[in-house]
Design a protein around this motif. Structure first.
Motif, mmCIF file in Angstrom:
data_model
loop_
_atom_site.group_PDB
_atom_site.id
_atom_site.type_symbol
_atom_site.label_atom_id
_atom_site.label_comp_id
_atom_site.label_asym_id
_atom_site.label_seq_id
_atom_site.Cartn_x
_atom_site.Cartn_y
_atom_site.Cartn_z
ATOM 1 N N VAL A 1 45.134 32.343 33.730
ATOM 2 C CA VAL A 1 44.254 33.387 33.206
ATOM 3 C C VAL A 1 43.480 34.072 34.331
ATOM 4 O O VAL A 1 43.400 35.304 34.390
ATOM 5 C CB VAL A 1 43.271 32.783 32.176
ATOM 6 C CG1 VAL A 1 42.215 33.819 31.777
ATOM 7 C CG2 VAL A 1 44.022 32.313 30.934
ATOM 8 N N VAL A 2 42.949 33.281 35.245
ATOM 9 C CA VAL A 2 42.150 33.844 36.336
ATOM 10 C C VAL A 2 43.015 34.681 37.271
ATOM 11 O O VAL A 2 42.626 35.789 37.680
ATOM 12 C CB VAL A 2 41.437 32.721 37.121
ATOM 13 C CG1 VAL A 2 40.802 33.277 38.395
ATOM 14 C CG2 VAL A 2 40.366 32.071 36.258
ATOM 15 N N ALA B 1 32.878 42.712 46.974
ATOM 16 C CA ALA B 1 32.098 41.482 46.796
ATOM 17 C C ALA B 1 32.615 40.686 45.596
ATOM 18 O O ALA B 1 32.791 39.460 45.674
ATOM 19 C CB ALA B 1 30.620 41.827 46.609
ATOM 20 N N TYR B 2 32.862 41.379 44.483
ATOM 21 C CA TYR B 2 33.410 40.705 43.294
ATOM 22 C C TYR B 2 34.758 40.057 43.613
ATOM 23 O O TYR B 2 35.031 38.912 43.211
ATOM 24 C CB TYR B 2 33.576 41.707 42.144
ATOM 25 C CG TYR B 2 34.850 41.475 41.380
ATOM 26 C CD1 TYR B 2 34.947 40.462 40.441
ATOM 27 C CD2 TYR B 2 36.007 42.221 41.668
ATOM 28 C CE1 TYR B 2 36.141 40.209 39.792
ATOM 29 C CE2 TYR B 2 37.196 41.981 41.032
ATOM 30 C CZ TYR B 2 37.266 40.963 40.091
ATOM 31 O OH TYR B 2 38.455 40.692 39.460
ATOM 32 N N ASP B 3 35.624 40.785 44.344
ATOM 33 C CA ASP B 3 36.984 40.296 44.578
ATOM 34 C C ASP B 3 36.985 39.034 45.433
ATOM 35 O O ASP B 3 37.863 38.184 45.274
ATOM 36 C CB ASP B 3 37.828 41.391 45.243
ATOM 37 C CG ASP B 3 39.324 41.116 45.116
ATOM 38 O OD1 ASP B 3 39.756 40.724 44.008
ATOM 39 O OD2 ASP B 3 40.053 41.283 46.096
ATOM 40 N N LEU C 1 37.747 31.940 42.959
ATOM 41 C CA LEU C 1 37.919 31.307 41.655
ATOM 42 C C LEU C 1 39.397 31.036 41.384
ATOM 43 O O LEU C 1 39.769 29.968 40.862
ATOM 44 C CB LEU C 1 37.335 32.211 40.563
ATOM 45 C CG LEU C 1 36.916 31.544 39.251
ATOM 46 C CD1 LEU C 1 35.842 30.502 39.501
ATOM 47 C CD2 LEU C 1 36.413 32.603 38.284
ATOM 48 N N SER C 2 40.253 31.983 41.741
ATOM 49 C CA SER C 2 41.694 31.811 41.585
ATOM 50 C C SER C 2 42.196 30.644 42.438
ATOM 51 O O SER C 2 42.963 29.796 41.962
ATOM 52 C CB SER C 2 42.417 33.102 41.987
ATOM 53 O OG SER C 2 43.811 32.936 41.932
ATOM 54 N N ALA D 1 37.998 25.297 52.030
ATOM 55 C CA ALA D 1 39.453 25.359 51.857
ATOM 56 C C ALA D 1 39.903 26.784 51.554
ATOM 57 O O ALA D 1 40.927 27.254 52.074
ATOM 58 C CB ALA D 1 39.880 24.418 50.732
ATOM 59 N N PHE D 2 39.130 27.474 50.723
ATOM 60 C CA PHE D 2 39.444 28.871 50.407
ATOM 61 C C PHE D 2 39.325 29.755 51.635
ATOM 62 O O PHE D 2 40.218 30.569 51.925
ATOM 63 C CB PHE D 2 38.503 29.377 49.316
ATOM 64 C CG PHE D 2 38.476 30.871 49.173
ATOM 65 C CD1 PHE D 2 39.572 31.551 48.657
ATOM 66 C CD2 PHE D 2 37.359 31.601 49.575
ATOM 67 C CE1 PHE D 2 39.554 32.942 48.538
ATOM 68 C CE2 PHE D 2 37.343 32.974 49.456
ATOM 69 C CZ PHE D 2 38.436 33.643 48.939
ATOM 70 N N LEU D 3 38.234 29.613 52.389
ATOM 71 C CA LEU D 3 38.022 30.436 53.582
ATOM 72 C C LEU D 3 39.104 30.179 54.621
ATOM 73 O O LEU D 3 39.525 31.100 55.332
ATOM 74 C CB LEU D 3 36.650 30.150 54.180
ATOM 75 C CG LEU D 3 35.448 30.569 53.323
ATOM 76 C CD1 LEU D 3 34.146 30.125 53.983
ATOM 77 C CD2 LEU D 3 35.438 32.081 53.095
#
Length: 266
Positions: A35-36, A85-87, A93-94, A118-120
């Motif tokens: 969904v995300v 900023a939102y993205d 989140l994804s 981990a995301f960065l």
């Protein structure tokens, strides 16, 4: 100015939240990660479409590539800034939900400094891209360019033309249609649109500048300030890198398809 900025701050996160609710209700078998990811890609496509249309409108209006002005330039920069900023949040989140689904470990059950790191680490180039647009590109466009170059700002917006097709490819994979004819056709469109709008666009801008000042293409860089050439190069290099990744991925998929079809043909 603040009103336009506020509209962007409400529109993009609001659209993302709305899409998540709709997709969760429509596809009850989907995981939170599905969904995300799809919601993020749909919002990205909306932003890219708005940027492309705005770019085309401004480019077709500006006859003088340096001095002509269009009200849409500063307005869309303000409206689109909150999207960056939102993205960043949506991409995090994804990543979080995908890792949580894959690893199914306690380390990924809750948000933490570890999940952010981990995301960065995984998406450092995209994070740098978004931060550069927010902290460098936006202030330059709004405050430091002396009202010059609306045409070129609009050209940069048109690089987003390929984004909806990139997003469609990921959505088709999410739907289990990676081997469909539509996915293959979309892949060809991605390669062509990315090469045209994100790489060939740069010599096109130099050519247009040369046309106005009666300069041959090869001499245009020598008539521009150094910071203009360095800025264009810093934007173009990541595009070339991403295009190479797309070509490699397309080549892998093609080889896999040929390999899968080989035994059937025998």
């Amino acid at each position: 100015m603040l009103y336009i900025l506020a509209c962007g701050m409400v529109f993009f996160p609001g659209l993302f939240c709305g899409l998540r609710k709709v997709l969760k209700s429509a596809f009850t078998h989907w995981s939170d990660a599905d969904v995300v990811v799809v919601s993020e890609r749909l919002v990205s496509s909306v932003h890219a479409s708005l940027a492309t249309v705005s770019g085309v409108l401004v480019v077709n209006t500006c006859r003088d590539v340096m001095n002509d002005r269009h009200w849409l330039v500063n307005s869309f920069v303000l409206f689109g800034a909150p999207y960056m900023a939102y993205d960043l949040y949506a991409m995090y989140l994804s990543h979080y939900h995908q890792q949580r689904l894959i690893n199914n470990s306690a380390a990924h059950q809750n948000h933490s400094l570890q999940t952010v790191k981990a995301f960065l680490s995984k998406e450092r180039l995209l994070v740098f891209h978004h931060m550069a647009l927010l902290l460098v590109f936006m202030p330059i466009v709004l405050f430091f360019r002396r009202d010059l170059g609306d045409f070129f700002i609009a050209c940069f917006w048109m690089t987003e033309f390929s984004t909806p097709f990139v997003s469609l490819g990921k959505i088709l994979i999410q739907l289990g249609l990676e081997n469909s004819k539509l996915h293959w056709i979309n892949g060809v469109i991605v390669l062509c649109s990315f090469f045209t709008c994100r790489i060939l666009l740069f010599p096109y801008m130099y050519w247009m500048y040369g046309q106005q000042f009666d300069l041959p293409l090869y001499s245009v860089p020598f008539h521009l300030p150094l910071h203009c050439n360095v800025g264009n190069l810093s934007i173009m290099v990541p595009q070339v890198y991403w295009f190479i990744l797309l070509v490699k991925k397309a080549h892998r998929l093609y080889r896999r398809k040929v390999k899968d079809q080989g035994p059937k043909q025998e």
